[in-house]
Each structure stands twice: as C-alpha cells, then as structure tokens.
Design a protein around this motif. Structure first.
Motif, PDB file in Angstrom:
ATOM      1  N   LEU A   7      -5.514  -0.173   2.332  1.00  0.00           N
ATOM      2  CA  LEU A   7      -4.140  -0.576   2.581  1.00  0.00           C
ATOM      3  C   LEU A   7      -3.309   0.601   3.073  1.00  0.00           C
ATOM      4  O   LEU A   7      -3.484   1.731   2.637  1.00  0.00           O
ATOM      5  CB  LEU A   7      -3.500  -1.143   1.306  1.00  0.00           C
ATOM      6  CG  LEU A   7      -4.040  -2.474   0.808  1.00  0.00           C
ATOM      7  CD1 LEU A   7      -3.365  -2.850  -0.509  1.00  0.00           C
ATOM      8  CD2 LEU A   7      -3.808  -3.569   1.839  1.00  0.00           C
ATOM      9  N   CYS A   8      -2.396   0.313   3.987  1.00  0.00           N
ATOM     10  CA  CYS A   8      -1.454   1.336   4.441  1.00  0.00           C
ATOM     11  C   CYS A   8      -0.384   1.506   3.375  1.00  0.00           C
ATOM     12  O   CYS A   8      -0.085   0.594   2.614  1.00  0.00           O
ATOM     13  CB  CYS A   8      -0.795   0.903   5.741  1.00  0.00           C
ATOM     14  SG  CYS A   8      -1.938   0.765   7.109  1.00  0.00           S
ATOM     15  N   ARG A   9       0.211   2.656   3.329  1.00  0.00           N
ATOM     16  CA  ARG A   9       1.276   2.920   2.363  1.00  0.00           C
ATOM     17  C   ARG A   9       2.612   2.562   2.985  1.00  0.00           C
ATOM     18  O   ARG A   9       3.057   3.188   3.946  1.00  0.00           O
ATOM     19  CB  ARG A   9       1.269   4.388   1.949  1.00  0.00           C
ATOM     20  CG  ARG A   9       2.311   4.671   0.900  1.00  0.00           C
ATOM     21  CD  ARG A   9       2.046   5.982   0.209  1.00  0.00           C
ATOM     22  NE  ARG A   9       3.010   6.145  -0.856  1.00  0.00           N
ATOM     23  CZ  ARG A   9       4.072   6.936  -0.778  1.00  0.00           C
ATOM     24  NH1 ARG A   9       4.279   7.659   0.299  1.00  0.00           N
ATOM     25  NH2 ARG A   9       4.907   7.032  -1.788  1.00  0.00           N
ATOM     26  N   LEU A  10       3.228   1.506   2.465  1.00  0.00           N
ATOM     27  CA  LEU A  10       4.544   1.085   2.929  1.00  0.00           C
ATOM     28  C   LEU A  10       5.606   1.726   2.059  1.00  0.00           C
ATOM     29  O   LEU A  10       5.478   1.776   0.837  1.00  0.00           O
ATOM     30  CB  LEU A  10       4.679  -0.433   2.847  1.00  0.00           C
ATOM     31  CG  LEU A  10       3.812  -1.243   3.790  1.00  0.00           C
ATOM     32  CD1 LEU A  10       3.966  -2.725   3.492  1.00  0.00           C
ATOM     33  CD2 LEU A  10       4.187  -0.961   5.230  1.00  0.00           C
ATOM     34  N   VAL A  11       6.635   2.233   2.681  1.00  0.00           N
ATOM     35  CA  VAL A  11       7.767   2.808   1.954  1.00  0.00           C
ATOM     36  C   VAL A  11       9.042   2.207   2.531  1.00  0.00           C
ATOM     37  O   VAL A  11       9.083   1.798   3.696  1.00  0.00           O
ATOM     38  CB  VAL A  11       7.798   4.348   2.050  1.00  0.00           C
ATOM     39  CG1 VAL A  11       6.572   4.965   1.387  1.00  0.00           C
ATOM     40  CG2 VAL A  11       7.919   4.797   3.482  1.00  0.00           C
ATOM     41  N   PRO A  12      10.100   2.155   1.722  1.00  0.00           N
ATOM     42  CA  PRO A  12      11.367   1.645   2.254  1.00  0.00           C
ATOM     43  C   PRO A  12      11.910   2.555   3.349  1.00  0.00           C
ATOM     44  O   PRO A  12      11.845   3.769   3.251  1.00  0.00           O
ATOM     45  CB  PRO A  12      12.303   1.657   1.042  1.00  0.00           C
ATOM     46  CG  PRO A  12      11.430   1.799  -0.156  1.00  0.00           C
ATOM     47  CD  PRO A  12      10.187   2.493   0.298  1.00  0.00           C
ATOM     48  N   ASP A  13      12.413   1.949   4.391  1.00  0.00           N
ATOM     49  CA  ASP A  13      13.068   2.670   5.477  1.00  0.00           C
ATOM     50  C   ASP A  13      14.570   2.584   5.195  1.00  0.00           C
ATOM     51  O   ASP A  13      15.203   1.544   5.429  1.00  0.00           O
ATOM     52  CB  ASP A  13      12.708   2.028   6.814  1.00  0.00           C
ATOM     53  CG  ASP A  13      13.266   2.788   8.001  1.00  0.00           C
ATOM     54  OD1 ASP A  13      14.329   3.421   7.875  1.00  0.00           O
ATOM     55  OD2 ASP A  13      12.638   2.731   9.073  1.00  0.00           O
ATOM     56  N   GLU A  75      13.764  -9.557   3.249  1.00  0.00           N
ATOM     57  CA  GLU A  75      14.485  -9.545   4.520  1.00  0.00           C
ATOM     58  C   GLU A  75      15.512  -8.418   4.575  1.00  0.00           C
ATOM     59  O   GLU A  75      15.878  -7.969   5.652  1.00  0.00           O
ATOM     60  CB  GLU A  75      15.175 -10.886   4.749  1.00  0.00           C
ATOM     61  CG  GLU A  75      14.199 -12.027   4.991  1.00  0.00           C
ATOM     62  CD  GLU A  75      14.893 -13.362   5.110  1.00  0.00           C
ATOM     63  OE1 GLU A  75      15.423 -13.650   6.203  1.00  0.00           O
ATOM     64  OE2 GLU A  75      14.911 -14.101   4.114  1.00  0.00           O
ATOM     65  N   ILE A  76      15.963  -7.968   3.410  1.00  0.00           N
ATOM     66  CA  ILE A  76      16.948  -6.888   3.362  1.00  0.00           C
ATOM     67  C   ILE A  76      16.251  -5.523   3.454  1.00  0.00           C
ATOM     68  O   ILE A  76      16.615  -4.691   4.278  1.00  0.00           O
ATOM     69  CB  ILE A  76      17.787  -6.962   2.067  1.00  0.00           C
ATOM     70  CG1 ILE A  76      18.581  -8.267   2.021  1.00  0.00           C
ATOM     71  CG2 ILE A  76      18.707  -5.749   1.949  1.00  0.00           C
ATOM     72  CD1 ILE A  76      19.273  -8.528   0.698  1.00  0.00           C
ATOM     73  N   VAL A  77      15.250  -5.319   2.617  1.00  0.00           N
ATOM     74  CA  VAL A  77      14.585  -4.010   2.559  1.00  0.00           C
ATOM     75  C   VAL A  77      13.590  -3.904   3.711  1.00  0.00           C
ATOM     76  O   VAL A  77      12.602  -4.630   3.770  1.00  0.00           O
ATOM     77  CB  VAL A  77      13.862  -3.813   1.206  1.00  0.00           C
ATOM     78  CG1 VAL A  77      13.134  -2.466   1.190  1.00  0.00           C
ATOM     79  CG2 VAL A  77      14.842  -3.896   0.044  1.00  0.00           C
ATOM     80  N   GLN A  78      13.890  -3.014   4.616  1.00  0.00           N
ATOM     81  CA  GLN A  78      13.010  -2.752   5.744  1.00  0.00           C
ATOM     82  C   GLN A  78      11.982  -1.694   5.351  1.00  0.00           C
ATOM     83  O   GLN A  78      12.267  -0.832   4.538  1.00  0.00           O
ATOM     84  CB  GLN A  78      13.842  -2.293   6.948  1.00  0.00           C
ATOM     85  CG  GLN A  78      14.941  -3.267   7.328  1.00  0.00           C
ATOM     86  CD  GLN A  78      14.402  -4.604   7.758  1.00  0.00           C
ATOM     87  OE1 GLN A  78      13.719  -4.700   8.778  1.00  0.00           O
ATOM     88  NE2 GLN A  78      14.700  -5.644   6.996  1.00  0.00           N
ATOM     89  N   ARG A  79      10.797  -1.800   5.923  1.00  0.00           N
ATOM     90  CA  ARG A  79       9.708  -0.908   5.530  1.00  0.00           C
ATOM     91  C   ARG A  79       9.153  -0.143   6.723  1.00  0.00           C
ATOM     92  O   ARG A  79       9.288  -0.572   7.862  1.00  0.00           O
ATOM     93  CB  ARG A  79       8.595  -1.725   4.884  1.00  0.00           C
ATOM     94  CG  ARG A  79       9.034  -2.404   3.614  1.00  0.00           C
ATOM     95  CD  ARG A  79       8.012  -3.417   3.124  1.00  0.00           C
ATOM     96  NE  ARG A  79       7.837  -4.552   4.035  1.00  0.00           N
ATOM     97  CZ  ARG A  79       8.583  -5.648   4.012  1.00  0.00           C
ATOM     98  NH1 ARG A  79       9.559  -5.775   3.148  1.00  0.00           N
ATOM     99  NH2 ARG A  79       8.346  -6.640   4.847  1.00  0.00           N
ATOM    100  N   LYS A  80       8.523   0.978   6.397  1.00  0.00           N
ATOM    101  CA  LYS A  80       7.788   1.730   7.408  1.00  0.00           C
ATOM    102  C   LYS A  80       6.478   2.182   6.787  1.00  0.00           C
ATOM    103  O   LYS A  80       6.339   2.267   5.572  1.00  0.00           O
ATOM    104  CB  LYS A  80       8.601   2.923   7.918  1.00  0.00           C
ATOM    105  CG  LYS A  80       8.941   3.948   6.877  1.00  0.00           C
ATOM    106  CD  LYS A  80       9.816   5.039   7.465  1.00  0.00           C
ATOM    107  CE  LYS A  80      10.279   5.996   6.380  1.00  0.00           C
ATOM    108  NZ  LYS A  80      11.187   7.012   6.911  1.00  0.00           N
ATOM    109  N   ILE A  81       5.532   2.445   7.629  1.00  0.00           N
ATOM    110  CA  ILE A  81       4.194   2.873   7.186  1.00  0.00           C
ATOM    111  C   ILE A  81       4.133   4.384   7.242  1.00  0.00           C
ATOM    112  O   ILE A  81       4.542   5.001   8.230  1.00  0.00           O
ATOM    113  CB  ILE A  81       3.095   2.271   8.066  1.00  0.00           C
ATOM    114  CG1 ILE A  81       3.116   0.746   7.967  1.00  0.00           C
ATOM    115  CG2 ILE A  81       1.727   2.824   7.676  1.00  0.00           C
ATOM    116  CD1 ILE A  81       2.185   0.051   8.931  1.00  0.00           C
ATOM    117  N   THR A  82       3.640   4.997   6.160  1.00  0.00           N
ATOM    118  CA  THR A  82       3.466   6.451   6.158  1.00  0.00           C
ATOM    119  C   THR A  82       2.004   6.794   6.179  1.00  0.00           C
ATOM    120  O   THR A  82       1.149   6.010   5.896  1.00  0.00           O
ATOM    121  CB  THR A  82       4.100   7.094   4.921  1.00  0.00           C
ATOM    122  OG1 THR A  82       3.475   6.578   3.751  1.00  0.00           O
ATOM    123  CG2 THR A  82       5.578   6.855   4.895  1.00  0.00           C
TER     124      THR A  82
END
Length: 82
Positions: A7-13, A75-82
């Motif tokens: 799994l990729c590590r998703l973190v809040p953007d 829908e509020i919390v946007q994520r990015k992959i690190t």
C-alpha cells in the motif's frame, strides 16, 4: 501481509484540504464568521489556519463541517501519496 506492505502511504494534504473547505464555504455561502459562531471560537485564527493549509480541523470539527456542507469527511480531507 503482502497486501499491506504494497500500500502507498497516504497523508493529509493540508493546503488542498484548506482549499476544499474554502470551495465548500463559497458554494454554500458560509463565511468565516459563520463558522466561528458554529464552533464557538472566540477568534477566527483556527479557521484561517485551516484555510491557509497550516492546520487541519480536529475530527470533531470535521464531523461538524461535513454536516454543514452535506459531504463526507473524505470529501473534505484531501490526500497525497508520500
């Protein structure tokens, strides 16, 4: 276990989440002062920190935001992959 390690590590953007909150506010006609009143904040700095991508709302505040804007927390919390 292999599925978990792949799994990729998703973190809040934070910046994108702040932008999303601003977009939802604009679409709903909700102002910073309105949110300040709903949350009972003495000062609006916390809301400006959310909008500026410096902080995220707490989980309890995200729940309230999701009700105000009739969206899910996802829908509020946007994520990015690190």
């Amino acid at each position: 276990m292999n599925r978990i390690t792949n799994l990729c590590r998703l973190v809040p953007d934070l910046k994108a989440t702040g932008g999303k909150i601003k977009t939802l506010m604009d679409a709903s006609g909700v102002t910073v002062r309105d949110l300040q009143s709903v949350f009972g904040f003495d000062y609006p700095q916390a809301i400006y920190a959310w909008l500026g991508g410096r902080n995220l709302p707490t989980v309890d505040n995200l729940l309230v935001l999701s009700q105000i804007f009739d969206v899910t927390i996802d829908e509020i919390v946007q994520r990015k992959i690190t």
